[in-house]
Scaffold this active site. Sequence first.
Site, PDB file in Angstrom:
ATOM      1  N   SER A 277      31.982  20.422  20.325  1.00 20.88           N
ATOM      2  CA  SER A 277      31.433  20.911  21.583  1.00 20.88           C
ATOM      3  C   SER A 277      30.011  20.414  21.803  1.00 20.88           C
ATOM      4  CB  SER A 277      31.437  22.436  21.576  1.00 20.88           C
ATOM      5  OG  SER A 277      30.565  22.903  20.571  1.00 20.88           O
ATOM      6  N   CYS A 278      29.405  19.784  20.790  1.00 24.45           N
ATOM      7  CA  CYS A 278      27.979  19.449  20.932  1.00 24.45           C
ATOM      8  C   CYS A 278      27.651  17.959  21.028  1.00 24.45           C
ATOM      9  CB  CYS A 278      27.197  20.070  19.777  1.00 24.45           C
ATOM     10  SG  CYS A 278      27.166  21.862  19.888  1.00 24.45           S
ATOM     11  N   PHE A 279      28.036  17.155  20.023  1.00 21.44           N
ATOM     12  CA  PHE A 279      27.549  15.767  20.010  1.00 21.44           C
ATOM     13  C   PHE A 279      27.863  15.016  21.314  1.00 21.44           C
ATOM     14  CE2 PHE A 279      27.394  15.011  15.083  1.00 21.44           C
ATOM     15  CZ  PHE A 279      26.467  16.020  14.981  1.00 21.44           C
TER      16      PHE A 279
END
Length: 451
Positions: A277-279
């Site tokens: 969900s982040c990078f």
Amino acid sequence: MRIAVVGTGYVGLVTGACLAARGHRVTCVDRKTEIVAAINQRQAPLYEPVLPGLLKEVVASGRLTATTSLREAVLGSDVSIAAVGTPLKQGKIDLTFIEETAAEIGAVLREKDGYHLVCIKSTVVPGTTDTLVKDTLKAASGKEPGEFGLAMNPEFLREGRAVEDFLHPDRIVIGADDDRSFARMRKVYAGLFDAPILRVNLRTAEMIKYATNALLATLISFSNEMASLCEAAGGIDALEVLEAVTRDKRFYPPEGREPVKPEITGYLQAGCGFGGSCFPKDVKALISFGREKGHLPRLLPSTLRVNREQPLRLLGRLERELGTLAGRKIAILGLTFKPGTDDVRESPGIAIIRQLLQKGARVCGVDPCGIKNMQKVIPEAGNVHYTRDPQLALEEADAAILVTAWPGFLEIPPEDYARAMRNPLVVDGRRVLDKESLEKAGCRYLGVGLA
Ligand code: NAD
């Protein structure tokens, strides 16, 4: 302290549970009634190791409760920590949830006496807290900064190790533009967590989170670029190359007699790309932020491009091996973006399954935790099935692709591939399988970074 945590997803729930475990009184707020009900019934609404036990303990002790009423939570607390989602919309960060949260908290501050600190823990582009959040709070509360405090405290936890990361942070970054805000935020952590507290301004705190994720994502794409070069050259194993590169004492400081392997080397490994969900979201948001501010990043678009192409390169090799993918049964070992989570957001498995289906292959995906979430992205249908049992997936398969290095997959005996598969071709998308024993058992082996 009495703390309201607004947004009870991965970050908010872990934050709330860990702060309660350290003795604070925490109220978790979420709009989703099912999340609130699960927490109050002492059940974790998401999969994260260690969390279920911790949650049971803190809810049972009364130190953590959950509610859908942000008003009730903010009125009864000294600090509000916003951990709502900051998704991408058309390639840009979408700050709707942040703005709504600030407006809702501000409206409560209008009727609340006394000083209250608002802390943004969500990942937001630099300038968000000291403009959008501050202005929204001012307008909704009718108060000026100083009457309320403002802090930015980025979160570095990793899904799958979130509780451990939160309870044992390597650094705690607190962005604050005034001393009172910093002092109150410091009280949330000081004496409870054994880590240096780094004080910076609000914008710097926001940037630190992006710089961290951009670096880690770029290390992964760098490794995959090296792997592709090794494949193109032939006769070079990227695994050996990267292992030797990270033996450099600047990465690998000898400590005593045994060198300590720093975890950063885990990002310098060839694989089928990063997800989560982040990078991907944060690198894209940073690129669009840079573009808006008049600096178009050069390196980061390449980080994303390498990552986008990486799973497809693997499938290209598989297609050349099999002649065609049409009508072939392919076992996909691993659906989540990494082991230890049920999160499939941006998992390389999604691109791999979609491409296989497009090429007419039949797919059987295996995962111990990610099936429910993957079904929401690629529903089970004629040519795609999911199972928790690797043996079922391998049955009569023409190839197996290891996408996620779940420990259970590493324990599959090589003979099982050879026995179950129609054509025992094993594609190691993470370079964690033992090539020699697979070949000895009669399998063909294809590994990222080795041709
Ligand atoms: P998530 O989507 O899992 O959870 C967000 C929650 O916020 C949801 O449950 C949603 O219902 C709730 N919500 C949204 N608006 C609300 C409102 N106004 N009031 C109450 N609840 C509301 O998100 P996440 O993965 O926990 O990420 C949260 C933030 O932390 C993001 O900015 C993310 O980039 C950042 N972050 C995530 C991780 C990670 O590993 N997941 C790590 C570090 C930082």
